[in-house]
Scaffold this motif. Structure first.
Motif, PDB file in Angstrom:
ATOM      1  N   TYR A   1      14.824   4.505   7.344  1.00 41.49           N
ATOM      2  CA  TYR A   1      14.377   4.475   8.743  1.00 41.49           C
ATOM      3  C   TYR A   1      15.456   3.983   9.701  1.00 41.49           C
ATOM      4  O   TYR A   1      15.208   3.915  10.908  1.00 41.49           O
TER       5      TYR A   1
ATOM      6  N   LYS B   1       3.369  -2.004   0.820  1.00 38.46           N
ATOM      7  CA  LYS B   1       3.616  -1.404   2.132  1.00 38.46           C
ATOM      8  C   LYS B   1       4.942  -0.646   2.143  1.00 38.46           C
ATOM      9  O   LYS B   1       5.035   0.478   2.666  1.00 38.46           O
TER      10      LYS B   1
ATOM     11  N   GLN C   1       5.345  10.371   4.864  1.00 30.52           N
ATOM     12  CA  GLN C   1       5.111   9.531   6.032  1.00 30.52           C
ATOM     13  C   GLN C   1       5.438  10.330   7.304  1.00 30.52           C
ATOM     14  O   GLN C   1       6.453  11.039   7.364  1.00 30.52           O
TER      15      GLN C   1
ATOM     16  N   GLU D   1       4.666   2.599   0.316  1.00 30.70           N
ATOM     17  CA  GLU D   1       3.970   3.601   1.131  1.00 30.70           C
ATOM     18  C   GLU D   1       4.918   4.189   2.175  1.00 30.70           C
ATOM     19  O   GLU D   1       4.911   5.394   2.437  1.00 30.70           O
ATOM     20  N   LEU D   2       5.747   3.322   2.773  1.00 29.12           N
ATOM     21  CA  LEU D   2       6.681   3.802   3.791  1.00 29.12           C
ATOM     22  C   LEU D   2       7.764   4.690   3.188  1.00 29.12           C
ATOM     23  O   LEU D   2       8.353   5.525   3.882  1.00 29.12           O
TER      24      LEU D   2
ATOM     25  N   TYR E   1       5.160   3.406  15.725  1.00 33.40           N
ATOM     26  CA  TYR E   1       4.571   3.777  14.436  1.00 33.40           C
ATOM     27  C   TYR E   1       4.200   2.558  13.593  1.00 33.40           C
ATOM     28  O   TYR E   1       3.851   2.696  12.426  1.00 33.40           O
TER      29      TYR E   1
ATOM     30  N   ASN F   1       7.306   6.920   1.025  1.00 34.90           N
ATOM     31  CA  ASN F   1       6.749   8.231   0.698  1.00 34.90           C
ATOM     32  C   ASN F   1       7.271   9.273   1.699  1.00 34.90           C
ATOM     33  O   ASN F   1       7.125   9.103   2.911  1.00 34.90           O
TER      34      ASN F   1
END
Length: 727
Positions: free
Chosen positions: A532, A479, A488, A482-483, A581, A485
């Motif tokens: 983030y 996970k 996103q 993927e985040l 999100y 990337n």
């Protein structure tokens, strides 16, 4: 997924009750629920349903053995015992009375002949005819002898005997006695009587007597000879019982899933015997077997719980993780139970235990995955009625799954892991099949099941992983990757609307990733959290210096208090945006904690200078926190302020010592302010962090040489040739 969410909500409602407030009690209730669930799955086959069939009836459906059992085939065992009894040699004993009777019968016959040879007047039969006594005629003697002899003999043979002289009669009597006694001494069984008579007749035939005499002797022998061996019933029965006792019971094994009676077949006595052995005729709970299974499950759970308590105390206290482990265990056991319905031999080969191993390894820990793989393999062998080969295949495939995801970087790697599992399972099955008396078709069939096992594991892992991450709030490496990337949606939005903040976040990510490995933090979580941590600035990007690019500063027109509210709001906005999100909770926590309760000193100082503010409350100019709770959040706080400070200084010469001094000063201030009090970073860790930050920042803000004019012009698109410039 909705089922998992509902189940989790149910557990939360139970744990939220006033009765269950103590964490130890909650964990105990959870363990008890898992224990009862596993026990039910394991023992349900030992509570059979009644099968109401009688001999001669037609079965309306297939009757399948719910368990593997071995029973004694009573009918076959009795047949074997009967055969053993029949093979016992019977015990005979000689009856001397028979020999005496035979001799008396022979002697009696010849004595009667002698008597009538000497008798001229019949006793008690004197004829008074004219006062004269008439002698017996020859014919009358024959008739009277025939009446006195106890056996059948023809008149002609009696006449022949009467005509013999006394010496001949004596010789005939003596010969006949000796001949018959020779056979009686050896013993004559009733079943051999006719055979003995034939042999006696042959012996007589071989003598020198005349044919009529031979016939007379044969008739007498045939009439008087008797079997003198009497069956010893008691001794024979004793020997038969001994022989029957030595016969081992004939056992028959019924495999779980084996069809006992096919639909449409007529029920036989043997079928009824099998139903009786399985307890299907008169359903009775097999308390002995159930008790054994309960003890086994209890021992395995106790060992597993102690392992978690001893080596993974944090996870042991995390009810969410314990619930995940329990549900995955229950799920794979249910799948194993369902596979037994296919009525195939060695169904355990198909159970995708590697899926559970991979999921536990990705979501929690690889060592925990190996322990659970071992325990669950043992339980699945019991459920499927498999042998050592099934256990080996399950263990090898599960551990292979754990090792194959040790460096997973994307979800497609889970498919690759499935191929590894397929290969390991197929190879193990193939090796075991070679040790068994199987034909090549069966070997290839079982080997193909290993390949199917790996495919099922890959499908199950890819299908369940996203749901388990969302339902249980666990952030896996997959996970996080993927985040990370750049494609996103949220990162693309950050790049387009707040590019300065985006590049700042990338730099912070580089800083924390390098330092995390040094202090035992999760480098991947730290890096993704850094990407983030400032997404809240997307809402008002131009209120932050990262994104102003030399333009007008909107804070110049705002009061310090209002500017502070806007600056602080990016944390709250970031949390709301992260939830929108559906970012994982660890990322949300980092967003919320990355400023701790830091003072926004610039606007605080502005407020102190502003005459409009009579009493300046310092708390109003601080972030709301909380302070960093984890190493990753603390790293991002330190990297955030460090990168911003170093960038603002505009270092462009030999910067190493200056950067290191600034980095260490900033870290020291945060330590003194108490911002690092609630995370478990040590002073030694802080030193490592400062060293790592300095190395990375020095590489970014390194000294740059000035290029010669011709190279500089070339870099601007102007080519210099022989002193002339050309575009």
């Amino acid at each position: 997924m909705s089922f998992l969410l509902d189940l989790k909500k149910s557990f939360k409602r139970i744990f939220a009750s006033e009765v269950i407030q103590n964490s130890k009690i909650r964990r105990s209730v959870l363990a008890l629920g898992i224990f009862l669930s596993i026990t039910l799955i394991m023992t349900i086959d030992f509570i059979p349903n009644a099968v109401k069939l009688e001999v001669g009836e037609v079965a309306r459906q297939d009757i399948v053995a719910p368990i593997t059992t071995t029973y004694v085939d009573k009918k076959k065992t009795q047949e074997m015992k009967q055969k053993a009894a029949e093979e016992v040699i019977k015990v005979w004993r000689t009856d001397p009375a028979i020999s005496r009777k035979v001799q008396n019968d022979i002697r009696g016959f010849f004595n009667i002949i002698r008597k009538y040879q000497e008798l001229e007047i019949p006793p008690n039969e004197i004829s008074q005819i004219s006062g004269d006594v008439s002698p017996l005629t020859f014919e009358e003697k024959v008739k009277m002898i025939q009446r006195e002899v106890d056996f059948e003999i023809s008149p002609e043979e009696i006449e022949l005997a009467l005509k013999q002289d006394p010496e001949t009669l004596d010789n005939l009597e003596k010969y006949l006695k000796e001949l018959i006694l020779s056979y009686l001494d050896k013993g004559i069984q009733p079943s051999y009587l006719e055979n003995i008579k034939t042999k006696i007749a042959m012996n007589i035939e071989n003598t020198n007597y005349s044919t009529p005499i031979k016939g007379l002797l044969t008739t007498i022998a045939d009439q008087v000879v008797q079997p003198n061996l009497v069956l010893d019933v008691e001794e024979t029965r004793r020997r038969q019982e001994e022989a029957m006792a030595k016969v081992a019971p004939v056992e028959r094994t019924i495999k779980q899933g084996e069809i006992i009676i096919r639909s449409g077949n007529v029920v036989t006595e043997e079928d009824i015997a099998i139903l009786e052995a399985l307890g299907l005729r008169r359903p009775q709970i097999n308390f002995r077997t159930i008790s054994g299974l309960i003890v086994i499950i209890f021992i395995l759970m106790a060992v597993t719980i102690y392992y978690l308590y001893q080596y993974h105390p944090k996870l042991f206290k995390d009810e969410n993780s314990l619930l995940l482990l329990g549900l995955l265990s229950i799920l794979i056991l249910i799948i194993a139970k369902l596979f037994t319905l296919f009525r195939l031999s060695n169904t355990g080969y198909l159970v995708p235990i590697a899926a559970v191993s991979i999921l536990i390894s990705i979501l929690l820990d690889s060592m925990i995955a190996i322990v659970f793989t071992t325990v669950l393999s043992f339980l699945i062998v019991i459920i499927t009625g498999g042998d050592a080969s099934v256990g080996a295949v399950l263990l090898v495939s599960g551990i292979t799954g754990v090792f194959s995801v040790s460096e997973v970087s994307q979800r497609s790697d889970l498919v690759r892991a499935g191929f590894f599992v397929s290969g390991a399972a197929a190879l193990t099955i193939f090796a075991y099949s070679l040790t068994q008396p199987l034909n090549w078709v069966e070997v290839l069939k079982f080997t193909s099941w290993g390949i199917i096992n790996g495919i099922l594991a890959a499908i199950m892992t890819n299908g369940l992983l996203p749901y388990l991450e969302n339902v249980f709030g666990i952030t896996s490496a997959v996970k996080l990757l993927e985040l990370a990337n750049p494609n996103q949606p949220l990162l693309k939005k950050l790049l387009m609307e707040a590019p300065g903040t985006y590049h700042h976040s990338i730099l912070v990510g580089n800083l924390v990733e390098a330092a995390a490995d040094k202090v035992g933090a999760d480098s991947l979580l730290a890096r993704v959290g850094a990407y983030y941590h400032d997404i809240g600035k997307i809402k008002r990007p131009y209120f932050f210096s990262d994104n102003q690019f030399g333009g007008e500063n909107p804070h110049d027109k705002l009061s310090p208090g209002l500017s502070t509210l806007i600056i602080k709001s990016h944390v709250k906005d970031g949390v709301e945006m992260a939830k929108k999100y559906k970012l994982p909770k660890p990322i949300i926590d980092i967003i919320q904690q990355h400023h701790g309760t830091n003072l926004i000193s610039f606007f605080y100082q502005e407020a102190l200078k502003d005459e409009k503010y009579e009493n300046v409350n310092e708390d109003e100019f601080r972030y709301e926190g909380p302070k960093p709770q984890t190493r990753e959040a603390a790293l991002i706080m330190l990297a955030d302020i460090t990168e911003a400070a170093v960038r603002s200084k505009g270092f462009n010469r030999s910067n190493h010592n200056r950067i290191e001094g600034l980095v260490r000063e900033l870290i020291r201030k945060k330590l003194e302010e108490g911002q690092l009090d609630e995370c478990d970073l040590t002073l030694k860790d802080l030193d490592k962090i400062a060293t790592s930050f300095t190395k990375v920042l020095t590489g970014i803000y390194h000294y740059r040489i000035e290029y010669p004019e011709n190279i500089a012009r070339e870099m601007k698109g102007v080519q210099v040739v022989n002193g002339d410039s050309h575009k």
